[in-house]
Design a protein around this motif. Structure first.
Motif, PDB file in Angstrom:
ATOM      1  N   GLU A   2      -0.256 -12.909  10.469  1.00 44.57           N
ATOM      2  CA  GLU A   2      -0.049 -11.730   9.632  1.00 44.57           C
ATOM      3  C   GLU A   2       0.085 -12.146   8.174  1.00 44.57           C
ATOM      4  N   LEU A   3      -0.138 -11.178   7.277  1.00 50.47           N
ATOM      5  CA  LEU A   3       0.079 -11.369   5.857  1.00 50.47           C
ATOM      6  C   LEU A   3       1.315 -10.601   5.436  1.00 50.47           C
ATOM      7  N   ARG A   4       2.046 -11.154   4.473  1.00 48.58           N
ATOM      8  CA  ARG A   4       3.167 -10.420   3.896  1.00 48.58           C
ATOM      9  C   ARG A   4       2.633  -9.224   3.107  1.00 48.58           C
ATOM     10  N   SER A   5       3.449  -8.211   2.989  1.00 50.90           N
ATOM     11  CA  SER A   5       3.126  -7.057   2.151  1.00 50.90           C
ATOM     12  C   SER A   5       4.145  -6.959   1.027  1.00 50.90           C
ATOM     13  N   VAL A   6       3.662  -6.715  -0.186  1.00 50.87           N
ATOM     14  CA  VAL A   6       4.530  -6.565  -1.342  1.00 50.87           C
ATOM     15  C   VAL A   6       4.124  -5.304  -2.096  1.00 50.87           C
ATOM     16  N   GLU A  50     -12.415 -11.666   0.752  1.00 48.85           N
ATOM     17  CA  GLU A  50     -11.273 -12.441   0.263  1.00 48.85           C
ATOM     18  C   GLU A  50     -10.302 -12.749   1.393  1.00 48.85           C
ATOM     19  N   LEU A  51     -10.027 -11.756   2.208  1.00 45.82           N
ATOM     20  CA  LEU A  51      -9.086 -11.911   3.318  1.00 45.82           C
ATOM     21  C   LEU A  51      -9.624 -12.873   4.375  1.00 45.82           C
ATOM     22  N   ILE A  52     -10.839 -12.633   4.842  1.00 48.02           N
ATOM     23  CA  ILE A  52     -11.407 -13.492   5.889  1.00 48.02           C
ATOM     24  C   ILE A  52     -11.590 -14.916   5.373  1.00 48.02           C
ATOM     25  N   GLY A  53     -12.202 -15.046   4.199  1.00 50.40           N
ATOM     26  CA  GLY A  53     -12.450 -16.382   3.654  1.00 50.40           C
ATOM     27  C   GLY A  53     -11.174 -17.136   3.371  1.00 50.40           C
ATOM     28  N   GLY A  54     -10.206 -16.453   2.771  1.00 53.47           N
ATOM     29  CA  GLY A  54      -8.949 -17.109   2.437  1.00 53.47           C
ATOM     30  C   GLY A  54      -8.161 -17.557   3.648  1.00 53.47           C
ATOM     31  N   GLU A  55      -8.108 -16.707   4.664  1.00 53.95           N
ATOM     32  CA  GLU A  55      -7.317 -17.061   5.842  1.00 53.95           C
ATOM     33  C   GLU A  55      -8.021 -18.094   6.725  1.00 53.95           C
ATOM     34  N   ILE A  56      -9.344 -18.105   6.718  1.00 47.75           N
ATOM     35  CA  ILE A  56     -10.039 -19.198   7.408  1.00 47.75           C
ATOM     36  C   ILE A  56      -9.781 -20.511   6.684  1.00 47.75           C
ATOM     37  N   GLU A  61      -6.529 -25.642   6.840  1.00 46.10           N
ATOM     38  CA  GLU A  61      -5.601 -26.456   6.031  1.00 46.10           C
ATOM     39  C   GLU A  61      -6.208 -26.891   4.701  1.00 46.10           C
ATOM     40  N   LEU A  62      -7.025 -26.021   4.137  1.00 43.92           N
ATOM     41  CA  LEU A  62      -7.547 -26.259   2.799  1.00 43.92           C
ATOM     42  C   LEU A  62      -6.584 -25.669   1.767  1.00 43.92           C
ATOM     43  N   GLU A 208      -8.275 -13.342  15.448  1.00 45.26           N
ATOM     44  CA  GLU A 208      -6.970 -13.064  14.853  1.00 45.26           C
ATOM     45  C   GLU A 208      -7.096 -12.754  13.365  1.00 45.26           C
ATOM     46  N   ILE A 209      -7.944 -13.510  12.685  1.00 41.14           N
ATOM     47  CA  ILE A 209      -8.108 -13.314  11.243  1.00 41.14           C
ATOM     48  C   ILE A 209      -8.806 -11.987  10.956  1.00 41.14           C
ATOM     49  N   VAL A 210      -9.887 -11.696  11.657  1.00 38.68           N
ATOM     50  CA  VAL A 210     -10.618 -10.449  11.433  1.00 38.68           C
ATOM     51  C   VAL A 210      -9.750  -9.242  11.755  1.00 38.68           C
ATOM     52  N   ASN A 211      -8.890  -9.363  12.745  1.00 33.54           N
ATOM     53  CA  ASN A 211      -8.021  -8.243  13.115  1.00 33.54           C
ATOM     54  C   ASN A 211      -6.949  -7.942  12.072  1.00 33.54           C
ATOM     55  N   LEU A 212      -6.833  -8.804  11.050  1.00 33.15           N
ATOM     56  CA  LEU A 212      -5.916  -8.518   9.953  1.00 33.15           C
ATOM     57  C   LEU A 212      -6.441  -7.419   9.032  1.00 33.15           C
ATOM     58  N   ILE A 213      -7.738  -7.142   9.078  1.00 34.76           N
ATOM     59  CA  ILE A 213      -8.328  -6.169   8.153  1.00 34.76           C
ATOM     60  C   ILE A 213      -7.736  -4.782   8.419  1.00 34.76           C
ATOM     61  N   PRO A 214      -7.159  -4.146   7.398  1.00 33.46           N
ATOM     62  CA  PRO A 214      -6.609  -2.797   7.583  1.00 33.46           C
ATOM     63  C   PRO A 214      -7.704  -1.793   7.949  1.00 33.46           C
ATOM     64  N   ASP A 215      -7.347  -0.812   8.758  1.00 34.06           N
ATOM     65  CA  ASP A 215      -8.318   0.197   9.186  1.00 34.06           C
ATOM     66  C   ASP A 215      -8.970   0.904   8.003  1.00 34.06           C
ATOM     67  N   ASN A 216      -8.177   1.231   6.969  1.00 32.24           N
ATOM     68  CA  ASN A 216      -8.755   2.014   5.869  1.00 32.24           C
ATOM     69  C   ASN A 216      -9.612   1.185   4.923  1.00 32.24           C
ATOM     70  N   TRP A 217      -9.780  -0.105   5.201  1.00 36.34           N
ATOM     71  CA  TRP A 217     -10.790  -0.900   4.495  1.00 36.34           C
ATOM     72  C   TRP A 217     -12.130  -0.837   5.216  1.00 36.34           C
ATOM     73  N   LEU A 218     -12.173  -0.165   6.345  1.00 33.91           N
ATOM     74  CA  LEU A 218     -13.364  -0.173   7.198  1.00 33.91           C
ATOM     75  C   LEU A 218     -13.913   1.236   7.410  1.00 33.91           C
ATOM     76  N   GLU A 219     -13.890   2.015   6.340  1.00 36.52           N
ATOM     77  CA  GLU A 219     -14.329   3.415   6.442  1.00 36.52           C
ATOM     78  C   GLU A 219     -15.652   3.657   5.729  1.00 36.52           C
TER      79      GLU A 219
END
Length: 260
Positions: A2-6, A50-56, A61-62, A208-219
């Motif tokens: 998971e990612l933190r939310s701020v 950004e999300l997929i690339g960054g979390e991969i 461990e890059l 796991e990484i792809v499932n982090l994408i919020p639903d409203n980014w996929l509309e």
């Protein structure tokens, strides 16, 4: 995973060198973040990359700064004097993405700072895998921070999703643009890295990484496609590229031989 939310508390300044008007902002955890907004040019697709690339990259461990979900509430940005920025903030209410700001970092210069061959090979592998067209000598998208190399800006990855046509064919391309990668001359360990990364990057990790994408980014697809349907395409695209990594490794090795 998971990612933190701020929550954004203060818009500090736009970063106009970016094509989509990213900004430096302060959040309620006291840290500053480089924020990419869903209301900008490429919409949520740049945020997804950004999300997929960054979390991969992080899973492999890059060195990449922490990513967080950045929330903008309805009141944020009302006092912004610049109309263009105010419109951007209005269009970006809700969940955006931010990368921890590396204060006092310097842009990477390949002439001044050569990179260890294994690390260079890891980064070249990652960008070939993600079809990231934007880590060139002109725009390295890397920083030197505390004498270490850090990756930033994965938003130009996964360019297939801007057309969404023939994604299966595109998933198995050799990625000829790797010839322009700023670290390619140093990347002499690609076969070794490929063997290691294929062990680390499992289908389960991709899912796991792809499932982090919020639903409203996929509309942005057709109404009969659910967010989960679109996530499945990303998962398949990435798994196909992983299973056929020899295609982009061969291309990169050939580009090194002809370019050095």
């Amino acid at each position: 995973m998971e990612l933190r939310s701020v929550q954004v508390t203060r818009y500090i300044t736009p970063l106009r060198e970016g094509g989509s008007l990213p900004a430096l902002a302060e959040a309620d955890d006291g840290f500053n973040y480089v924020v990419k907004f869903k209301g900008a040019g490429h919409g949520t697709k740049a945020l997804i990359a950004e999300l997929i690339g960054g979390e991969i990259a992080r899973m492999l461990e890059l060195p990449i700064p922490e990513l967080v979900f950045i929330n903008l509430d309805k009141a944020f940005g009302r006092t912004e004097a610049d109309e263009e920025i105010q419109d951007l903030l209005k269009a970006s209410r809700g969940i955006n993405i931010g990368m921890h700001f590396l204060s006092e970092s310097l842009s990477y210069d390949p002439i001044i700072t050569p990179v260890d061959p294994y690390l260079a090979s890891q980064i070249v592998w990652l960008d070939a895998f993600l079809t990231n067209i934007d880590r060139t000598a002109k725009n390295t998208n890397m920083l030197i921070w505390h004498k270490e190399l850090w990756l930033i800006d994965m938003g130009a990855s996964l360019y297939f999703h801007h057309s969404w046509i023939n994604w299966e064919k595109l998933s198995m391309t050799p990625f000829k643009e790797i010839k322009n990668h700023v670290l390619l001359p140093f990347a002499s360990k690609l076969d070794e890295v490929d063997e290691k990364f294929r062990e680390l990057l499992t289908l389960e990790k991709i899912r796991e990484i792809v499932n982090l994408i919020p639903d409203n980014w996929l509309e942005w697809r057709t109404p009969d496609e659910s967010p989960q349907d679109i996530r499945k395409i990303y998962i398949k695209f990435l798994s196909y590229r992983l299973n056929n990594s020899q295609l982009f490794i061969k291309e990169a090795n050939n580009a090194r031989k002809t370019g050095i």
